[in-house]
Design an enzyme around this catalytic site. Structure first.
Site, short mmCIF file in Angstrom:
data_model
loop_
_atom_site.label_atom_id
_atom_site.label_comp_id
_atom_site.label_asym_id
_atom_site.label_seq_id
_atom_site.Cartn_x
_atom_site.Cartn_y
_atom_site.Cartn_z
N HIS A 135 36.06 38.99 40.16
CA HIS A 135 35.29 39.86 39.27
C HIS A 135 36.18 40.47 38.19
O HIS A 135 35.87 40.38 36.98
CB HIS A 135 34.62 40.97 40.08
CG HIS A 135 33.80 41.91 39.26
ND1 HIS A 135 32.45 41.74 39.04
CD2 HIS A 135 34.14 43.05 38.59
CE1 HIS A 135 31.99 42.71 38.28
NE2 HIS A 135 33.00 43.52 37.98
N GLU A 136 37.27 41.07 38.61
CA GLU A 136 38.14 41.75 37.65
C GLU A 136 38.86 40.76 36.75
O GLU A 136 39.11 41.06 35.57
CB GLU A 136 39.15 42.64 38.38
CG GLU A 136 38.51 43.75 39.22
CD GLU A 136 37.60 44.66 38.43
OE1 GLU A 136 37.77 44.77 37.19
OE2 GLU A 136 36.70 45.27 39.04
N HIS B 146 36.73 40.04 33.77
CA HIS B 146 36.90 41.05 32.72
C HIS B 146 38.20 40.85 31.97
O HIS B 146 38.24 40.86 30.73
CB HIS B 146 36.92 42.45 33.35
CG HIS B 146 35.61 42.92 33.90
ND1 HIS B 146 34.43 42.81 33.20
CD2 HIS B 146 35.31 43.53 35.08
CE1 HIS B 146 33.45 43.32 33.94
NE2 HIS B 146 33.95 43.76 35.08
#
Length: 452
Positions: free
Chosen positions: A27-28, A31
């Site tokens: 997820h990170e 980003h």
């Protein structure tokens, strides 16, 4: 010798950290990498919260670190006041235009939206890739009435079934699919049936019976059975004075109880023990449709299924990709279907779980094997992606709402309003976490309190 997975630290905590760590990293990283491609500088990439355990700074000036509280992660971009990417008041003052462009707040609207969206999208991509690769690697269950693996200790093996046998009929009734075979054999448990098969071109008839015995394989945490101190390996002998010979008879007795307390007798290590057990009505979501039904349960599963597995068939690359693409859709349908039932008042939310529930699921998946463990990671990845898209300030979905408002207004919301919204979002997430954990605690620790 005790299995290494039976040690709580290794059997639950380590799988939990691995599952959560992979999902959070993906997820990170979504980003981070899209932000980098968009010209936004990441100052910190963290797995976990709180004090740093260890880390390093790369040549771009990003600090990569692991922290002590493993319940999330974040990417802090230049100009962010905190890990939630709230704007730092006055951070852009005095910056040259070129430097402002490297901050999240100073980037074009498209870059900000793409960077924030990339986290959930990365989670969905992980789910797609995992499901597609698993299908390519191990195929899928075939609908054909052909036997795959056979448990050498099960009743199927004792009755004569072997891998590769094709089921033709049961008691003269034609069998068209493997599901037909399952349903036919589980109907009227315990009755001997004539199973006609083809083996290496030769026709055989095997007199067989399937009977899910009342030896307990699993007791679900927080269930009535757990509170009644029933344990794996126990054999249920009687319910309200009547002998119980099969798992279907146990299920029927639970349904007849109408939720009233039942007196049960179990056999454990050769001794008979009297216990009291009160079935509980629970909402059970359908994994395909998401529809929630209410049923009386006690929270145990049988020590035996059919003892056989269907044969498996290969899946082509194109079909694997299509099935992988549809996997997040199925998970989303189940998730939103259940949430819809909660908001409609047809479900009470008792099945929602928090970190403790995820840890327990991780440990049990690890015990079942690598495939189940990988599937849990893929499923949780989509769930995390969906949750982050909720339009709650502090989550990715909340940021996207802010950017939509900015697109309409032509300018961002004021720092004061953003700070108030972020605080409200933090309180909402904290309340949800407390609620989910309040479901986990009695399920996990209740039996310990009751003296089991």
């Amino acid at each position: 010798m005790e299995s290494i997975l039976s040690i709580p630290l290794i059997g639950t905590l380590l799988p939990f950290l691995l599952v959560l760590g992979i999902v959070i990293f993906v997820h990170e990283y979504g980003h981070y990498i899209v932000g980098r491609w968009s010209g936004i500088h990441a100052e910190v990439f963290a797995i976990g919260f709180g004090p740093e355990i260890f880390g390093w700074t790369d040549r771009r000036g990003t600090r990569w670190k692991f922290c002590w509280i493993p319940l999330g992660g974040y990417v802090k971009f230049k100009g962010d006041a905190n890990p939630a990417s709230a704007p730092e008041e006055g951070a852009l003052d005095g910056m040259a235009a070129e430097e402002r462009r490297t901050t999240l707040q100073g980037a074009p609207l498209w870059a900000k939206a793409a960077t924030v969206s990339a986290g959930p999208v990365a989670n969905f991509i992980l789910t797609i890739v995992v499901f597609a690769l698993l299908l390519l690697a191990i195929g899928r269950n075939s609908e054909a009435p052909v036997i795959g693996e056979v448990d050498a200790l099960g009743q199927a093996y004792a009755g004569g079934l072997r891998g590769g046998d094709e089921i033709i009929s049961v008691d003269g009734a034609p069998i068209e699919t493997y599901a037909d075979f399952q349903e036919t054999m589980l109907a009227e448990e315990g009755r001997i049936k004539d199973v006609a098969i083809l083996r290496d071109g030769a026709a055989l008839t095997l007199p067989m019976t399937f009977d899910r015995l009342t030896r307990i394989a699993n007791v679900h945490p927080g269930s009535p059975a757990a509170f009644a101190c029933i344990a794996p390996g126990d054999v249920i002998q009687k319910i309200d004075g009547a002998a119980v010979a099969s798992f279907s008879e146990l299920q029927a007795a639970v349904e007849r109880s109408d939720g009233a307390e039942m007196a049960i007798v179990i056999e454990r290590d050769g001794a008979l023990i009297d216990l009291a057990l009160t079935p509980e009505e629970m909402e059970l979501p359908n994994p395909v449709t998401g529809e929630v039904t209410r049923r009386l349960i006690v929270g145990v599963s049988a020590d035996f299924n059919l003892g056989v597995q269907p044969s498996r068939e290969a899946v082509g690359l194109g079909e694997a990709i299509v099935e992988g693409l549809y996997a997040p859709v199925r998970i989303a349908q189940t998730t939103f279907g259940y949430l819809g039932e909660i908001f409609a008042g047809r479900a009470d939310g008792s099945s929602l779980g928090g970190p403790i529930g995820i840890a327990d699921a991780s440990g049990r998946a690890a015990e079942r094997g690598l495939t189940d463990f990988i599937l849990l990671i893929a499923t949780l990845s989509t769930a995390i992606g969906l949750i982050n898209l909720f339009p709650i300030p502090i989550l990715d979905g909340g940021h996207l709402v802010f950017y939509a408002i900015e697109a309409v207004r032509g300018k961002p919301l004021s720092d004061r309003y953003m700070e108030a919204a972020m605080t409200a979002g933090f309180v909402a997430i904290l309340a949800l976490l407390v609620f989910a954990t309040s479901n986990d605690v009695p399920r996990t620790f209740g039996p310990l309190v009751s003296g089991c």
